[in-house]
Design a protein around this motif. Structure first.
Motif, PDB file in Angstrom:
ATOM      1  N   ARG A 197     -72.231 -39.869  16.423  1.00  0.00           N
ATOM      2  CA  ARG A 197     -73.590 -39.367  16.163  1.00  0.00           C
ATOM      3  C   ARG A 197     -74.526 -40.513  15.797  1.00  0.00           C
ATOM      4  NH1 ARG A 197     -71.724 -35.489  12.281  1.00  0.00           N
ATOM      5  NH2 ARG A 197     -73.233 -36.400  10.842  1.00  0.00           N
ATOM      6  N   HIS A 198     -74.018 -41.418  14.993  1.00  0.00           N
ATOM      7  CA  HIS A 198     -74.811 -42.568  14.584  1.00  0.00           C
ATOM      8  C   HIS A 198     -75.162 -43.445  15.792  1.00  0.00           C
ATOM      9  CE1 HIS A 198     -76.205 -45.908  12.165  1.00  0.00           C
ATOM     10  NE2 HIS A 198     -75.362 -46.681  12.801  1.00  0.00           N
ATOM     11  N   GLU A 199     -74.192 -43.694  16.655  1.00  0.00           N
ATOM     12  CA  GLU A 199     -74.435 -44.498  17.858  1.00  0.00           C
ATOM     13  C   GLU A 199     -75.463 -43.836  18.761  1.00  0.00           C
ATOM     14  OE1 GLU A 199     -70.432 -44.783  19.277  1.00  0.00           O
ATOM     15  OE2 GLU A 199     -69.990 -46.553  18.036  1.00  0.00           O
ATOM     16  N   GLU A 200     -75.380 -42.510  18.898  1.00  0.00           N
ATOM     17  CA  GLU A 200     -76.346 -41.778  19.716  1.00  0.00           C
ATOM     18  C   GLU A 200     -77.746 -41.883  19.128  1.00  0.00           C
ATOM     19  OE1 GLU A 200     -78.117 -39.986  22.667  1.00  0.00           O
ATOM     20  OE2 GLU A 200     -75.990 -40.528  22.714  1.00  0.00           O
ATOM     21  N   ALA A 201     -77.850 -41.774  17.811  1.00  0.00           N
ATOM     22  CA  ALA A 201     -79.157 -41.902  17.156  1.00  0.00           C
ATOM     23  C   ALA A 201     -79.729 -43.294  17.373  1.00  0.00           C
ATOM     24  CB  ALA A 201     -79.039 -41.613  15.662  1.00  0.00           C
ATOM     25  N   MET A 202     -78.895 -44.315  17.285  1.00  0.00           N
ATOM     26  CA  MET A 202     -79.388 -45.684  17.504  1.00  0.00           C
ATOM     27  C   MET A 202     -79.873 -45.856  18.933  1.00  0.00           C
ATOM     28  SD  MET A 202     -77.319 -48.368  15.144  1.00  0.00           S
ATOM     29  CE  MET A 202     -75.779 -48.292  15.992  1.00  0.00           C
ATOM     30  N   ARG A 203     -79.130 -45.296  19.893  1.00  0.00           N
ATOM     31  CA  ARG A 203     -79.580 -45.377  21.294  1.00  0.00           C
ATOM     32  C   ARG A 203     -80.923 -44.678  21.462  1.00  0.00           C
ATOM     33  NH1 ARG A 203     -74.166 -45.144  22.492  1.00  0.00           N
ATOM     34  NH2 ARG A 203     -74.076 -42.881  22.521  1.00  0.00           N
ATOM     35  N   THR A 204     -81.055 -43.495  20.854  1.00  0.00           N
ATOM     36  CA  THR A 204     -82.298 -42.722  20.956  1.00  0.00           C
ATOM     37  C   THR A 204     -83.495 -43.517  20.430  1.00  0.00           C
ATOM     38  OG1 THR A 204     -81.099 -40.638  20.755  1.00  0.00           O
ATOM     39  CG2 THR A 204     -83.450 -40.584  20.203  1.00  0.00           C
ATOM     40  N   TYR A 205     -83.289 -44.237  19.336  1.00  0.00           N
ATOM     41  CA  TYR A 205     -84.386 -44.995  18.719  1.00  0.00           C
ATOM     42  C   TYR A 205     -84.457 -46.439  19.204  1.00  0.00           C
ATOM     43  CZ  TYR A 205     -85.075 -41.049  15.626  1.00  0.00           C
ATOM     44  OH  TYR A 205     -85.331 -39.792  15.131  1.00  0.00           O
ATOM     45  N   GLY A 206     -83.648 -46.794  20.199  1.00  0.00           N
ATOM     46  CA  GLY A 206     -83.686 -48.147  20.748  1.00  0.00           C
ATOM     47  C   GLY A 206     -83.201 -49.210  19.779  1.00  0.00           C
ATOM     48  N   MET A 207     -82.234 -48.854  18.953  1.00  0.00           N
ATOM     49  CA  MET A 207     -81.704 -49.787  17.969  1.00  0.00           C
ATOM     50  C   MET A 207     -80.221 -50.011  18.223  1.00  0.00           C
ATOM     51  SD  MET A 207     -83.587 -48.231  14.600  1.00  0.00           S
ATOM     52  CE  MET A 207     -83.155 -49.583  13.510  1.00  0.00           C
ATOM     53  N   GLY A 208     -79.644 -50.936  17.483  1.00  0.00           N
ATOM     54  CA  GLY A 208     -78.208 -51.179  17.576  1.00  0.00           C
ATOM     55  C   GLY A 208     -77.868 -52.576  17.126  1.00  0.00           C
ATOM     56  N   PRO A 209     -76.599 -52.821  16.874  1.00  0.00           N
ATOM     57  CA  PRO A 209     -76.179 -54.123  16.365  1.00  0.00           C
ATOM     58  C   PRO A 209     -76.379 -55.264  17.354  1.00  0.00           C
ATOM     59  CG  PRO A 209     -74.276 -52.701  16.734  1.00  0.00           C
ATOM     60  CD  PRO A 209     -75.495 -51.872  16.960  1.00  0.00           C
ATOM     61  N   HIS A 210     -76.577 -54.937  18.631  1.00  0.00           N
ATOM     62  CA  HIS A 210     -76.817 -55.974  19.640  1.00  0.00           C
ATOM     63  C   HIS A 210     -78.264 -56.484  19.611  1.00  0.00           C
ATOM     64  CE1 HIS A 210     -78.123 -52.185  21.331  1.00  0.00           C
ATOM     65  NE2 HIS A 210     -78.840 -52.849  22.217  1.00  0.00           N
ATOM     66  N   LYS A 211     -79.168 -55.733  19.003  1.00  0.00           N
ATOM     67  CA  LYS A 211     -80.588 -56.095  19.035  1.00  0.00           C
ATOM     68  C   LYS A 211     -80.890 -57.447  18.378  1.00  0.00           C
ATOM     69  CE  LYS A 211     -82.417 -52.708  21.337  1.00  0.00           C
ATOM     70  NZ  LYS A 211     -83.150 -52.934  22.582  1.00  0.00           N
ATOM     71  N   PRO A 212     -80.318 -57.758  17.192  1.00  0.00           N
ATOM     72  CA  PRO A 212     -80.580 -59.084  16.627  1.00  0.00           C
ATOM     73  C   PRO A 212     -80.098 -60.228  17.525  1.00  0.00           C
ATOM     74  CG  PRO A 212     -79.720 -57.629  14.934  1.00  0.00           C
ATOM     75  CD  PRO A 212     -79.581 -56.909  16.245  1.00  0.00           C
ATOM     76  N   ILE A 213     -78.950 -60.025  18.190  1.00  0.00           N
ATOM     77  CA  ILE A 213     -78.445 -61.068  19.089  1.00  0.00           C
ATOM     78  C   ILE A 213     -79.433 -61.274  20.238  1.00  0.00           C
ATOM     79  CG2 ILE A 213     -76.565 -61.754  20.650  1.00  0.00           C
ATOM     80  CD1 ILE A 213     -74.698 -60.039  18.857  1.00  0.00           C
ATOM     81  N   GLU A 214     -79.901 -60.164  20.813  1.00  0.00           N
ATOM     82  CA  GLU A 214     -80.875 -60.262  21.905  1.00  0.00           C
ATOM     83  C   GLU A 214     -82.168 -60.905  21.428  1.00  0.00           C
ATOM     84  OE1 GLU A 214     -81.244 -56.233  23.263  1.00  0.00           O
ATOM     85  OE2 GLU A 214     -79.397 -56.329  24.458  1.00  0.00           O
ATOM     86  N   GLY A 215     -82.611 -60.542  20.219  1.00  0.00           N
ATOM     87  CA  GLY A 215     -83.852 -61.111  19.677  1.00  0.00           C
ATOM     88  C   GLY A 215     -83.743 -62.602  19.419  1.00  0.00           C
ATOM     89  N   LEU A 216     -82.630 -63.041  18.858  1.00  0.00           N
ATOM     90  CA  LEU A 216     -82.439 -64.470  18.600  1.00  0.00           C
ATOM     91  C   LEU A 216     -82.291 -65.234  19.912  1.00  0.00           C
ATOM     92  CD1 LEU A 216     -82.166 -66.847  16.716  1.00  0.00           C
ATOM     93  CD2 LEU A 216     -79.769 -66.206  16.327  1.00  0.00           C
ATOM     94  N   ALA A 217     -81.588 -64.653  20.876  1.00  0.00           N
ATOM     95  CA  ALA A 217     -81.452 -65.300  22.189  1.00  0.00           C
ATOM     96  C   ALA A 217     -82.822 -65.451  22.852  1.00  0.00           C
ATOM     97  CB  ALA A 217     -80.494 -64.509  23.082  1.00  0.00           C
ATOM     98  N   ALA A 218     -83.684 -64.446  22.724  1.00  0.00           N
ATOM     99  CA  ALA A 218     -85.036 -64.528  23.294  1.00  0.00           C
ATOM    100  C   ALA A 218     -85.826 -65.663  22.635  1.00  0.00           C
ATOM    101  CB  ALA A 218     -85.761 -63.197  23.118  1.00  0.00           C
ATOM    102  N   TYR A 219     -85.690 -65.790  21.318  1.00  0.00           N
ATOM    103  CA  TYR A 219     -86.360 -66.896  20.617  1.00  0.00           C
ATOM    104  C   TYR A 219     -85.843 -68.248  21.124  1.00  0.00           C
ATOM    105  CZ  TYR A 219     -86.867 -70.563  17.172  1.00  0.00           C
ATOM    106  OH  TYR A 219     -87.098 -71.777  16.576  1.00  0.00           O
ATOM    107  N   LEU A 220     -84.530 -68.373  21.265  1.00  0.00           N
ATOM    108  CA  LEU A 220     -83.956 -69.643  21.715  1.00  0.00           C
ATOM    109  C   LEU A 220     -84.375 -69.961  23.152  1.00  0.00           C
ATOM    110  CD1 LEU A 220     -80.406 -69.331  20.108  1.00  0.00           C
ATOM    111  CD2 LEU A 220     -82.297 -70.814  19.366  1.00  0.00           C
ATOM    112  N   ARG A 221     -84.505 -68.942  23.996  1.00  0.00           N
ATOM    113  CA  ARG A 221     -85.009 -69.172  25.361  1.00  0.00           C
ATOM    114  C   ARG A 221     -86.453 -69.678  25.320  1.00  0.00           C
ATOM    115  NH1 ARG A 221     -81.598 -64.928  26.575  1.00  0.00           N
ATOM    116  NH2 ARG A 221     -83.152 -63.316  26.200  1.00  0.00           N
ATOM    117  N   ALA A 222     -87.252 -69.111  24.414  1.00  0.00           N
ATOM    118  CA  ALA A 222     -88.643 -69.577  24.276  1.00  0.00           C
ATOM    119  C   ALA A 222     -88.668 -71.039  23.828  1.00  0.00           C
ATOM    120  CB  ALA A 222     -89.396 -68.690  23.279  1.00  0.00           C
ATOM    121  N   GLU A 223     -87.768 -71.405  22.937  1.00  0.00           N
ATOM    122  CA  GLU A 223     -87.686 -72.813  22.501  1.00  0.00           C
ATOM    123  C   GLU A 223     -87.232 -73.718  23.642  1.00  0.00           C
ATOM    124  OE1 GLU A 223     -89.069 -74.015  20.094  1.00  0.00           O
ATOM    125  OE2 GLU A 223     -88.865 -72.814  18.278  1.00  0.00           O
ATOM    126  N   GLN A 224     -86.372 -73.211  24.514  1.00  0.00           N
ATOM    127  CA  GLN A 224     -85.979 -73.983  25.700  1.00  0.00           C
ATOM    128  C   GLN A 224     -87.191 -74.272  26.567  1.00  0.00           C
ATOM    129  OE1 GLN A 224     -82.792 -71.506  27.359  1.00  0.00           O
ATOM    130  NE2 GLN A 224     -81.403 -73.268  27.222  1.00  0.00           N
TER     131      GLN A 224
END
Length: 198
Positions: free
Chosen positions: A114-141
């Motif tokens: 249920r928790h995983e489904e709620a996170m998907r519904t709200y566009g959240m999840g434990p992968h989001k910080p990794i994606e956000g930091l990777a996006a920052y590092l790509r911008a620095e590249q």
């Protein structure tokens, strides 16, 4: 002294109960009681315990997502080392505070789903910080401050994985005392990672 609005009291009570009892064992009835309102009043603001948990993550814990969003929008500000140090610091705090809350999910498969489904519904999840930091590092590249052959996703996973491990390892240790301060940990982690990707 003026009483806090009902929604604020509910979110504060949820944070406190979830941190002490874990997400699986905290009920909306207990949250409402701790907030000094009825369970019906709680449901005027939140449709489920999962939505309430996501609100606690967004409003009452260290703002890791907000920091990453700011860095992606303006990557050329402070030095990369300063930015990575602040990310490591905020991430370690975030995981330290969320670990006791979410650990109980793994003992309750239905609640976890249920928790995983709620996170998907709200566009959240434990992968989001990794994606956000990777996006920052790509911008620095793109700004030439990180090597063109560096792997931003791997670097983000290494930094945030170390922050998760710090929380997990010391939460599982009886005296719960890391060998270094949070600031020293963040600074050393950022410097070490940067040596590999600069």
């Amino acid at each position: 002294m003026e009483e806090k609005p009902t929604r604020t009291r509910i979110v504060d009570a949820a944070r406190d109960l979830m941190r002490t009892a874990g997400l699986a064992r905290t009920t909306t009835k207990e949250i409402a009681k701790a907030a000094g309102c009825s369970e019906a009043a709680l449901y005027k603001y939140f449709s489920s315990k999962e939505e309430l948990f996501l609100t606690v993550l967004n409003e009452r814990l260290p703002r890791l997502a907000g920091l990453l969003g700011t860095l992606v929008a303006d990557p050329g500000g402070r030095s990369v080392e300063e930015n990575l140090t602040e990310v490591a610091r905020q991430a370690a705090l975030f995981y330290e505070q969320t670990f006791p809350v979410v650990a109980s999910l793994y003992a309750e498969p239905q609640l976890k789903r249920r928790h995983e489904e709620a996170m998907r519904t709200y566009g959240m999840g434990p992968h989001k910080p990794i994606e956000g930091l990777a996006a920052y590092l790509r911008a620095e590249q793109q700004h030439g401050r990180i090597s063109a052959d560096a792997d931003p996703m791997a670097a983000a996973s290494l930094l945030l994985g170390a922050c998760v491990q710090r929380s997990f390892a010391w939460e599982m240790t009886p005296d719960r005392r890391p060998p270094d301060s949070l600031d020293d940990f963040a600074r050393t982690l950022a410097r070490t990672l940067l040596r590999g990707i600069a």
